[in-house]
Design a protein around this motif. Sequence first.
Motif, short mmCIF file in Angstrom:
data_model
loop_
_atom_site.label_atom_id
_atom_site.label_comp_id
_atom_site.label_asym_id
_atom_site.label_seq_id
_atom_site.Cartn_x
_atom_site.Cartn_y
_atom_site.Cartn_z
N MET A 99 0.81 -1.25 -0.20
CA MET A 99 0.03 0.00 -0.12
C MET A 99 0.99 1.22 -0.04
O MET A 99 1.71 1.40 0.60
CB MET A 99 -0.85 -0.03 1.30
CG MET A 99 -1.82 1.27 1.20
SD MET A 99 -2.51 1.45 2.98
CE MET A 99 -3.45 0.07 3.22
N GLU A 100 0.55 2.14 -1.10
CA GLU A 100 1.35 3.40 -0.85
C GLU A 100 0.42 4.67 -0.62
O GLU A 100 -0.79 4.40 -0.88
CB GLU A 100 1.86 3.69 -2.41
CG GLU A 100 2.88 2.82 -2.93
CD GLU A 100 2.78 3.42 -4.57
OE1 GLU A 100 2.51 2.55 -5.42
OE2 GLU A 100 3.34 4.30 -4.80
N ILE A 101 0.85 5.59 0.08
CA ILE A 101 -0.02 6.78 0.19
C ILE A 101 0.57 8.12 -0.39
O ILE A 101 2.00 8.17 0.00
CB ILE A 101 -0.08 6.93 2.02
CG1 ILE A 101 -0.62 5.58 2.58
CG2 ILE A 101 -0.83 8.02 2.20
CD1 ILE A 101 -0.66 5.49 3.98
N GLU A 102 0.01 8.79 -0.92
CA GLU A 102 0.56 10.11 -1.52
C GLU A 102 -0.43 11.06 -0.86
O GLU A 102 -1.60 11.15 -1.07
CB GLU A 102 0.54 10.27 -2.90
CG GLU A 102 1.73 9.25 -3.29
CD GLU A 102 3.10 9.83 -3.39
OE1 GLU A 102 3.97 9.09 -3.46
OE2 GLU A 102 3.28 10.66 -3.05
N ILE A 103 0.22 12.23 -0.19
CA ILE A 103 -0.64 13.08 0.44
C ILE A 103 -0.27 14.49 -0.33
O ILE A 103 0.92 15.06 -0.49
CB ILE A 103 -0.52 13.23 2.02
CG1 ILE A 103 -0.57 11.94 2.58
CG2 ILE A 103 -1.17 14.55 2.73
CD1 ILE A 103 -0.34 11.89 4.09
N PHE A 104 -1.11 15.26 -0.58
CA PHE A 104 -1.34 16.47 -1.30
C PHE A 104 -1.75 17.66 -0.72
O PHE A 104 -2.86 17.58 0.03
CB PHE A 104 -1.98 16.39 -2.62
CG PHE A 104 -1.64 15.09 -3.45
CD1 PHE A 104 -2.05 13.87 -3.47
CD2 PHE A 104 -0.53 15.20 -4.15
CE1 PHE A 104 -1.48 12.77 -4.03
CE2 PHE A 104 0.08 14.00 -5.01
CZ PHE A 104 -0.53 12.87 -4.99
N GLU A 105 -1.13 18.83 -0.96
CA GLU A 105 -1.66 20.26 -0.40
C GLU A 105 -3.27 20.56 -0.67
O GLU A 105 -3.89 20.98 0.15
CB GLU A 105 -0.55 21.13 -0.81
CG GLU A 105 -0.68 22.60 0.21
CD GLU A 105 -0.28 22.18 1.55
OE1 GLU A 105 0.46 21.29 1.84
OE2 GLU A 105 -0.93 22.94 2.37
N ASN A 106 -3.26 20.10 -1.98
CA ASN A 106 -4.82 20.46 -2.31
C ASN A 106 -5.18 19.51 -3.53
O ASN A 106 -4.28 18.79 -4.09
CB ASN A 106 -4.97 21.92 -2.88
CG ASN A 106 -3.64 22.21 -3.64
OD1 ASN A 106 -3.48 21.48 -4.90
ND2 ASN A 106 -2.56 23.12 -3.63
N LYS A 107 -6.40 19.90 -4.12
CA LYS A 107 -6.70 18.93 -5.23
C LYS A 107 -6.02 19.34 -6.56
O LYS A 107 -5.90 18.44 -7.34
CB LYS A 107 -8.43 19.32 -5.34
CG LYS A 107 -9.30 18.64 -4.23
CD LYS A 107 -10.65 19.00 -4.62
CE LYS A 107 -11.61 18.58 -3.57
NZ LYS A 107 -13.09 18.84 -3.70
N LYS A 108 -5.72 20.49 -6.65
CA LYS A 108 -4.90 20.71 -7.99
C LYS A 108 -3.65 19.86 -8.14
O LYS A 108 -3.20 19.34 -8.98
CB LYS A 108 -4.48 22.26 -8.19
CG LYS A 108 -3.86 22.49 -9.32
CD LYS A 108 -3.79 24.00 -9.51
CE LYS A 108 -5.19 24.37 -10.39
NZ LYS A 108 -5.26 25.61 -11.17
N GLU A 109 -2.61 20.03 -6.90
CA GLU A 109 -1.55 19.17 -6.93
C GLU A 109 -2.10 17.63 -7.24
O GLU A 109 -1.33 16.81 -7.84
CB GLU A 109 -1.06 19.24 -5.57
CG GLU A 109 -0.01 20.53 -5.32
CD GLU A 109 0.75 20.45 -4.30
OE1 GLU A 109 0.98 21.71 -3.73
OE2 GLU A 109 1.09 19.51 -3.57
N LEU A 110 -3.09 17.32 -6.42
CA LEU A 110 -3.49 15.86 -6.54
C LEU A 110 -3.76 15.53 -7.81
O LEU A 110 -3.31 14.56 -8.59
CB LEU A 110 -4.75 15.61 -5.59
CG LEU A 110 -5.22 14.23 -5.37
CD1 LEU A 110 -6.03 14.09 -3.99
CD2 LEU A 110 -6.01 13.56 -6.44
N ALA A 111 -4.59 16.29 -8.60
CA ALA A 111 -5.11 15.95 -9.83
C ALA A 111 -3.78 16.04 -10.82
O ALA A 111 -3.97 15.11 -11.69
CB ALA A 111 -6.00 17.33 -10.36
N ARG A 112 -2.79 16.74 -10.46
CA ARG A 112 -1.58 16.91 -11.56
C ARG A 112 -0.85 15.48 -11.23
O ARG A 112 -0.37 14.96 -12.16
CB ARG A 112 -0.67 18.11 -11.20
CG ARG A 112 -1.42 19.42 -11.80
CD ARG A 112 -0.51 20.49 -11.29
NE ARG A 112 -1.40 21.77 -12.05
CZ ARG A 112 -1.15 22.95 -11.42
NH1 ARG A 112 -0.41 23.23 -10.49
NH2 ARG A 112 -1.56 24.12 -11.97
#
Length: 234
Positions: free
Chosen positions: A1-14
Amino acid sequence: MEIEIFENKKELARYFGDMLVDMARSKERVYIALSGGSTPKVIFDILAEEYRQKIDWKSLVFFWGDERCVAPDDAESNYGMTKRHLFSKLPIENSNIFRVKGEMEAELAAADYSAIIDGEVPKENGTARFDLMILGMGDDGHTASIFPHQIDLWQSDSLCEVATHPESGQKRITLTGKVINNSARVVFLVTGSSKAEKVDEIINSKGSFKKYPAALVAPDNLLWMLDKEAASSL
Ligand code: 6PG
């Protein structure tokens, strides 16, 4: 299992867009099952705006992990939402889009979609294997349209089942654990503070986490993509 945490939805979308760039380059046809609900809307908008030229869209073949039993132009339709936020803005052929016929009687729609998946998606271990399965997670720990009160649907031997929303009673068509866990890769796209408690319980196997259908997702490759709100209890 990997976890990636993003500052906001734009970073997540990119990050997600860059993943699709690589996947579209890797294979002639990439079989993707999308999630519905509200989380994907912003992500799809950003993909349409920033990845039109970057992704070889004709390589991507689209399905859904679940669909509401409504007409495709109904405000509740996951296909309709995806068309408004993604397909209508990009060069994607209708022949590469396989929607659930939500307008059909539920049992017939489930059988119809199972047959479509069985006929279109390459198999591994005798079962359809999506290259990429996108899942959301509800505040109650449901995923696709398998809700805690119907968690037994997860073990079905069918590819699709008819589910019922616990509050609204709305009928849904959902993929089952048999095909979800046979995916080459599953990506949870989960945002917002309302998901934080369940995300922590499931990722850290706390308490009675096994009663949540999202806790049963266990493919070969699982990635949780979270914004910082959804990850705030980790
Ligand atoms: C649906 C979805 C469902 C969704 C979760 C999270 O048809 O509603 O496929 O599984 O992913 O309910 O929904 P939100 O993104 O709206 O929180």
